[in-house]
Design an enzyme around this catalytic site. Structure first.
Site, PDB file in Angstrom:
ATOM      1  N   LYS A  13      42.100  39.314 -31.696  1.00 40.21           N
ATOM      2  CA  LYS A  13      42.235  37.947 -30.477  1.00 40.21           C
ATOM      3  C   LYS A  13      43.938  38.674 -30.019  1.00 40.21           C
ATOM      4  CE  LYS A  13      41.235  34.282 -34.852  1.00 40.21           C
ATOM      5  NZ  LYS A  13      41.706  33.275 -35.243  1.00 40.21           N
ATOM      6  N   TYR A  53      35.100  27.989 -30.239  1.00 44.14           N
ATOM      7  CA  TYR A  53      36.019  26.571 -30.783  1.00 44.14           C
ATOM      8  C   TYR A  53      35.280  25.410 -31.635  1.00 44.14           C
ATOM      9  CZ  TYR A  53      39.074  30.449 -32.986  1.00 44.14           C
ATOM     10  OH  TYR A  53      40.030  31.717 -33.767  1.00 44.14           O
ATOM     11  N   ASN A 116      46.824  35.075 -36.836  1.00 39.31           N
ATOM     12  CA  ASN A 116      45.941  35.855 -37.437  1.00 39.31           C
ATOM     13  C   ASN A 116      45.467  37.219 -37.903  1.00 39.31           C
ATOM     14  OD1 ASN A 116      43.891  34.424 -36.689  1.00 39.31           O
ATOM     15  ND2 ASN A 116      43.271  32.840 -38.863  1.00 39.31           N
ATOM     16  N   HIS A 119      39.255  37.318 -35.454  1.00 42.43           N
ATOM     17  CA  HIS A 119      37.952  35.839 -36.268  1.00 42.43           C
ATOM     18  C   HIS A 119      36.891  36.419 -36.593  1.00 42.43           C
ATOM     19  CE1 HIS A 119      34.987  32.781 -34.905  1.00 42.43           C
ATOM     20  NE2 HIS A 119      34.480  34.017 -34.621  1.00 42.43           N
ATOM     21  N   GLU A 130      27.789  32.924 -32.641  1.00 41.47           N
ATOM     22  CA  GLU A 130      28.429  33.467 -31.966  1.00 41.47           C
ATOM     23  C   GLU A 130      28.214  34.725 -30.911  1.00 41.47           C
ATOM     24  OE1 GLU A 130      32.141  31.148 -34.871  1.00 41.47           O
ATOM     25  OE2 GLU A 130      31.897  33.660 -34.852  1.00 41.47           O
TER      26      GLU A 130
HETATM   27  P1  GDP Z   1      38.960  31.139 -39.600  1.00 39.22           P
HETATM   28  O1  GDP Z   1      37.424  31.094 -40.239  1.00 39.22           O
HETATM   29  O2  GDP Z   1      39.166  32.547 -40.829  1.00 39.22           O
HETATM   30  O3  GDP Z   1      39.602  32.183 -38.530  1.00 39.22           O
HETATM   31  O4  GDP Z   1      39.741  29.731 -40.005  1.00 39.22           O
HETATM   32  P2  GDP Z   1      38.634  28.694 -39.354  1.00 39.22           P
HETATM   33  O5  GDP Z   1      37.578  28.452 -38.856  1.00 39.22           O
HETATM   34  O6  GDP Z   1      39.515  27.580 -40.400  1.00 39.22           O
HETATM   35  O7  GDP Z   1      40.085  28.366 -38.238  1.00 39.22           O
HETATM   36  C1  GDP Z   1      39.652  29.043 -36.753  1.00 39.22           C
HETATM   37  C2  GDP Z   1      41.700  30.026 -36.341  1.00 39.22           C
HETATM   38  O8  GDP Z   1      42.006  28.966 -36.151  1.00 39.22           O
HETATM   39  C3  GDP Z   1      42.378  30.154 -37.615  1.00 39.22           C
HETATM   40  O9  GDP Z   1      41.982  31.688 -37.467  1.00 39.22           O
HETATM   41  C4  GDP Z   1      43.599  30.207 -36.778  1.00 39.22           C
HETATM   42  O10 GDP Z   1      44.223  30.806 -36.695  1.00 39.22           O
HETATM   43  C5  GDP Z   1      43.651  28.618 -36.554  1.00 39.22           C
HETATM   44  N1  GDP Z   1      44.343  27.564 -37.918  1.00 39.22           N
HETATM   45  C6  GDP Z   1      43.598  27.004 -38.664  1.00 39.22           C
HETATM   46  N2  GDP Z   1      43.814  26.657 -38.977  1.00 39.22           N
HETATM   47  C7  GDP Z   1      45.020  26.416 -38.469  1.00 39.22           C
HETATM   48  C8  GDP Z   1      46.454  25.186 -38.830  1.00 39.22           C
HETATM   49  O11 GDP Z   1      47.051  24.653 -40.310  1.00 39.22           O
HETATM   50  N3  GDP Z   1      47.309  25.909 -38.122  1.00 39.22           N
HETATM   51  C9  GDP Z   1      47.170  26.532 -36.951  1.00 39.22           C
HETATM   52  N4  GDP Z   1      48.510  26.267 -35.985  1.00 39.22           N
HETATM   53  N5  GDP Z   1      46.171  26.662 -36.338  1.00 39.22           N
HETATM   54  C10 GDP Z   1      45.188  27.732 -37.825  1.00 39.22           C
HETATM   55 MG    MG Z   2      36.526  30.192 -38.303  1.00 36.16          MG
END
Ligand code: GDP
Ligand code: MG
Length: 155
Positions: A13, A53, A116, A119, A130
């Site tokens: 990212k 997303y 973080n 992805h 994707e």
């Molecule tokens: P991943 O698959 O581990 O990347 O997680 P997810 O698919 O659940 O979420 C996608 C992205 O959204 C994450 O990598 C984070 O950058 C962001 N994200 C997820 N949960 C949160 C949250 O509670 N707060 C914020 N600010 N960002 C979040």
């Molecule tokens: Mg995810």
């Protein structure tokens, strides 16, 4: 492609790119024994980020997340290997870096969930979708790596 090979979509990212973590992250996948089959640096539009997303559109952080993903260069990649979808997620670590294990990419290199750095597709269906969203079929390069016989023990 050898039998049981999988492909997954991995993206560094904008925070990971800006922090100079490309080589660190790429090398973790490379050293493990996975094969890079596509790579490009792109600045996604907000609309593209929303597509990527789409599963999260009801979440309160969705708008900020899509603004962030489209705020600068993203290094989009496809990695190939046996079990790479699931194990790639293991290398990446838990979504929230404050809960990611040390030794994982997020555990070692990131602090907060909103930044973080990486992805990774979360399953075979998402990986397929994707890869198709980010790459045209001709951008995926099929080749034999000379290391394969040493990594998998087959010819
Ligand atoms: P991943 O698959 O581990 O990347 O997680 P997810 O698919 O659940 O979420 C996608 C992205 O959204 C994450 O990598 C984070 O950058 C962001 N994200 C997820 N949960 C949160 C949250 O509670 N707060 C914020 N600010 N960002 C979040
Ligand atoms: Mg995810």
């Amino acid at each position: 492609m050898l039998p049981r090979m999988e492909r997954t979509f991995i993206a560094i990212k904008p925070d990971g790119v800006q922090r100079g973590l490309i080589s660190e992250i790429v090398s973790r996948f490379e050293r493990k024994g996975y094969k890079l089959v596509a790579i490009k640096l792109v600045v996604p539009s907000k609309q593209f980020a929303e597509k990527h997303y789409h599963d999260l559109k009801e979440r309160p952080f969705f708008n900020g997340l899509c603004d962030f993903l489209s705020s600068g260069p993203v290094l989009a990649m496809v990695w190939e290997g046996e079990g790479v979808i699931k194990y790639g997620r293991k290398l990446i670590g838990a979504t929230d870096p404050s809960k990611s294990e040390p030794g994982t990419i997020r555990g070692d290199l990131a602090v907060v969930v909103g930044r973080n750095i990486i992805h990774g597709s979360d399953g075979p269906e998402t990986a397929k979708d994707e890869i198709a969203l980010w790459f045209q079929p001709k951008e995926l390069v099929s080749y034999t790596s000379n290391e394969e016989k040493w990594i998998y023990g087959v010819n």
